[in-house]
Design a protein around this motif. Structure first.
Motif, short mmCIF file in Angstrom:
data_model
loop_
_atom_site.label_atom_id
_atom_site.label_comp_id
_atom_site.label_asym_id
_atom_site.label_seq_id
_atom_site.Cartn_x
_atom_site.Cartn_y
_atom_site.Cartn_z
N SER A 122 43.39 61.72 41.49
CA SER A 122 43.93 62.20 42.68
C SER A 122 43.90 63.59 42.74
O SER A 122 43.64 64.42 44.04
N SER A 123 43.91 64.28 41.61
CA SER A 123 43.62 65.85 41.56
C SER A 123 42.34 66.24 42.07
O SER A 123 42.08 67.28 42.66
N LEU A 124 41.35 65.19 42.13
CA LEU A 124 40.12 65.78 42.39
C LEU A 124 39.79 64.98 43.81
O LEU A 124 38.77 65.14 44.49
N GLY A 125 40.97 64.33 44.47
CA GLY A 125 40.73 63.73 45.75
C GLY A 125 39.89 62.38 45.92
O GLY A 125 39.22 62.24 46.85
N ILE A 126 39.80 61.95 44.57
CA ILE A 126 38.85 60.74 44.43
C ILE A 126 39.48 59.42 44.43
O ILE A 126 40.68 59.17 43.97
N ARG A 127 39.16 58.49 45.29
CA ARG A 127 39.76 57.15 45.60
C ARG A 127 38.64 56.05 45.00
O ARG A 127 37.79 56.11 45.37
N ALA A 128 39.29 55.30 44.41
CA ALA A 128 38.61 54.06 43.66
C ALA A 128 38.86 52.69 44.39
O ALA A 128 39.81 52.62 45.31
N THR A 129 38.08 51.69 44.00
CA THR A 129 38.10 50.33 44.59
C THR A 129 38.29 49.27 43.46
O THR A 129 37.61 49.41 42.33
N ILE A 130 39.29 48.84 43.23
CA ILE A 130 39.82 48.08 42.19
C ILE A 130 39.79 46.55 42.43
O ILE A 130 40.24 46.26 43.50
N PHE A 131 39.08 45.85 41.67
CA PHE A 131 38.92 44.45 41.96
C PHE A 131 39.95 43.68 41.02
O PHE A 131 39.83 43.69 39.58
N LEU A 132 40.85 42.78 41.79
CA LEU A 132 41.71 42.10 40.68
C LEU A 132 41.68 40.57 40.68
O LEU A 132 41.48 39.79 41.67
N PRO A 133 41.79 40.35 39.51
CA PRO A 133 42.13 38.69 39.42
C PRO A 133 43.62 38.26 39.79
O PRO A 133 44.47 38.49 38.73
N VAL A 134 43.67 37.68 40.75
CA VAL A 134 45.00 37.77 41.62
C VAL A 134 46.21 37.22 40.68
O VAL A 134 47.29 37.56 40.45
N ASN A 135 45.90 35.91 40.14
CA ASN A 135 46.81 35.23 39.31
C ASN A 135 47.32 35.70 38.14
O ASN A 135 48.22 35.26 37.27
N TRP A 136 46.37 37.01 37.73
CA TRP A 136 46.85 37.51 36.58
C TRP A 136 47.58 38.99 36.61
O TRP A 136 47.70 39.68 35.65
N VAL A 137 47.90 39.09 37.95
CA VAL A 137 48.61 40.43 38.23
C VAL A 137 49.90 40.55 37.34
O VAL A 137 50.52 39.67 37.56
N GLY A 138 49.87 41.54 36.68
CA GLY A 138 51.20 42.01 35.71
C GLY A 138 51.10 41.12 34.50
O GLY A 138 52.09 41.23 33.84
N ARG A 139 50.03 40.33 33.99
CA ARG A 139 50.12 39.55 32.80
C ARG A 139 49.08 40.33 32.07
O ARG A 139 48.26 41.07 32.27
N ASN A 140 49.17 39.60 30.78
CA ASN A 140 48.14 40.09 29.73
C ASN A 140 46.62 39.32 30.17
O ASN A 140 46.82 38.37 30.80
N ASN A 141 45.50 39.97 29.66
CA ASN A 141 44.23 39.33 29.73
C ASN A 141 44.15 38.16 29.03
O ASN A 141 43.02 38.18 28.42
N ASP A 142 44.89 37.08 28.99
CA ASP A 142 44.62 35.79 28.23
C ASP A 142 43.51 35.00 28.66
O ASP A 142 42.97 34.08 27.85
N TRP A 143 43.22 35.27 29.66
CA TRP A 143 41.82 34.53 30.44
C TRP A 143 40.79 34.82 29.63
O TRP A 143 39.84 34.00 29.50
N ASP A 144 40.94 36.01 28.99
CA ASP A 144 39.34 36.56 28.33
C ASP A 144 39.34 36.21 26.71
O ASP A 144 39.95 36.79 26.02
N ARG A 145 38.73 35.05 26.45
CA ARG A 145 38.58 34.65 25.07
C ARG A 145 37.97 35.59 24.21
O ARG A 145 38.17 35.49 22.96
N GLY A 146 37.17 36.37 24.65
CA GLY A 146 36.41 37.25 23.95
C GLY A 146 36.93 38.68 24.00
O GLY A 146 36.11 39.62 23.77
N ALA A 147 38.15 38.89 24.30
CA ALA A 147 38.62 40.06 24.61
C ALA A 147 38.72 40.92 23.32
O ALA A 147 39.19 40.63 22.26
N PHE A 148 38.51 42.15 23.14
CA PHE A 148 38.55 43.11 22.13
C PHE A 148 40.14 43.25 21.54
O PHE A 148 40.45 43.23 20.38
#
Length: 532
Positions: A367-393
């Protein structure tokens, strides 16, 4: 600046290939230049070709590649720039001449490096990054060049007058066929025209020139083996000298003989290179594409290739801003495309897959640089941990709806990453439709804004999925090995540039240069940067 340029072509026993080479050359020769062909044979087929084109026809008494090269170098002795081209080279765009002439003013010797290799004689070329030829991007004389590691191909070489005066001629002790171009290249390195074991080529040379890999070989395998064996003692001697630390540079002109069988037009005026601002990083690129960067997590997680450290991320952004890139959202890019039908070459889309909560830590910096991003959400996982990712680090939390609403109010954009982060190609088409339709509906409802884009989970899609996505979204993105870079080719399968933990700003520039300059139908393939 005015330059006297000569183009020399080596002809083997391939009249069809020579004719195709000359057709492409004279179709893409925007400025006056003398063209000479060194013939190994002078039969009726080659005489007919010489009569058809405005060329000088040279015939010598000794066949072979180094002898043909030397005839042409001697013929063009008083020229400022010389191109030696084999008959399987094809010229694709008239920009090739000016681009190479400009680059020669800085590095004095260039060699064409074709990243395309034939899968077989009955299949077309395919893109393959030869990671043994590791490449580094350099700006020289206002031209972006690849500094390539290891030996070049001999299909097209370009020499300045200074290079010829310093390095001289090809070594004819290699016989008809051998490693004469490899030896010449090594001597240019010894002369200081490139770092040891490196050579230079234009960054987008594969869009200006190509090798026709479908031509018959100039020698049969049996002939090549016999000819190659003849120079074995000389190659062994050179190797022993090199191992002892001796470095050759110049090979003097030998007893070079040729007979002019046909006279062509001499260059009546030199080629004028218009003056320009050499400090500007001007690059010839496709206007139907723009870089789309794909990040995931931004945190300190050594060993996780999908996690960029905050310090490295900031270095990426600051480096790109210093090059005058303008960050826009996916919908902003869509509006430019619909209105203008082209991009300026300086827009850039910043995207994040999975919508991890660590984005909140870097948002003040953006925001300090005036940059806006595009974020892609897995909707049913909003607010939850990434348990869908079996290979998660490690476990990571996704943004919650309150954070999503806050970021949206700050101008950041959201898109669909499916409902469950399923690989869509493994689902039925009915299930794909449900994933895309429901994820868009829930995002529209939560944001009270239209959601216009989707990033396919794991980068997996196919034409049927793209068609379904087109019924709900305006744009579809992939990351990895699929998709297309050009917006006019595939608006629902736009390739993004994946960014990994080991990518410094220089490695990122390398990926972006590939992305912006490679042909639409020959897409870049990303390898681990340490293997490039």
């Amino acid at each position: 600046m005015k330059i006297k340029a000569g183009i020399g072509i080596l002809s083997y026993n391939r009249p069809g290939s020579l004719s195709a080479c000359l057709d492409s050359l004279f179709s893409n020769l925007p400025a006056p230049a003398t063209v000479a062909v060194s013939f190994d044979q002078w039969n009726a087929a080659f005489q007919a070709i010489a009569a058809k084109y405005p060329i000088w026809a040279l015939v010598g008494d000794t066949p072979g590649i180094p002898h043909a090269n030397n005839r042409l170098l001697a013929f063009f002795a008083d020229y400022d720039a010389i191109f030696l081209v084999q008959d399987d080279m094809r010229f694709l765009r008239p920009e090739w001449l000016e681009r190479y002439l400009r680059a020669l003013q800085a590095v004095h010797y260039l060699a064409f490096f074709d990243p395309y290799y034939p899968q077989s004689l009955d299949k077309p070329r395919h893109f393959k990054v030869n990671f043994f030829n590791r490449r580094t991007l350099e700006l020289r004389n206002g031209e972006q060049l690849w500094r390539c590691h290891k030996s070049p191909q001999g299909a097209m070489q370009a020499f300045s007058r200074k290079c010829i005066q310093t390095v001289g001629f090809f070594d004819e002790k290699f016989g008809q066929y051998g490693m004469e171009h490899h030896d010449y290249w090594l001597r240019t390195c010894n002369a200081g025209f490139a770092p040891s074991d490196h050579f230079y080529d234009l960054v987008n040379s594969a869009e200006l020139l190509k090798i026709d890999w479908g031509q018959p070989p100039s020698f049969t395998p049996e002939e090549k083996q016999v000819i190659y064996a003849q120079s074995a003692p000389w190659r062994k001697e050179l190797y022993e000298e090199s191992s002892a630390g001796l470095q050759r540079v110049k090979v003097e002109q030998g007893n070079i003989f040729w007979e002019i069988k046909k006279r062509g037009p001499r260059q009546k005026r030199n080629i004028a290179l218009p003056a320009r601002d050499l400090t500007a990083e001007k690059q010839w690129i496709f206007r139907s594409r723009l870089p789309v960067l794909a990040y995931h997590a931004i945190d300190e997680s050594p060993g996780d290739r999908y996690a960029i450290s905050p310090r490295m991320f900031e270095a990426h952004i600051e480096g790109l801003l210093s090059e005058k890139f303008r960050f826009i959202t996916a919908s902003g890019a869509l509006e430019i495309w619909r209105k203008e039908g082209a991009f300026s070459g300086k827009e850039l889309v910043l995207t994040f897959d999975d919508g991890y909560s660590d984005f909140m830590d870097i948002e003040p910096f953006l925001s300090s640089l005036g940059i806006r991003a595009t974020i892609f959400l897995p909707v049913n996982w909003v607010g939850r941990n990434n348990d869908w990712d079996r290979g998660a680090f490690r476990a990571r939390r996704h943004l919650c709806w309150e954070e999503v609403a806050h970021l949206s109010s700050m101008g950041h954009e959201f898109g669909s990453h499916g409902l469950e982060h399923f690989g869509l190609t493994r689902l039925t088409l009915e299930a794909v439709k449900s994933e895309l339709e429901e994820s868009q509906r829930k995002l529209n409802q939560a944001l009270a804004l239209p959601v216009r884009s989707v990033a396919y989970p794991f980068g997996r899609c196919n034409p049927a999925i793209e068609q379904i996505a087109g019924g709900y979204f305006d744009l579809g993105f992939v990351s990895g090995s699929g998709g297309k870079t050009d917006w006019d080719h595939a608006p629902f399968a736009i390739r993004r540039i994946p960014v990994f933990a080991g990518d410094s700003i220089d490695h990122l520039r390398l990926k972006m240069a590939d992305y912006m300059t490679l042909a639409p139908e020959k897409e870049p393939v990303w390898f681990d940067h340490n293997r490039r």
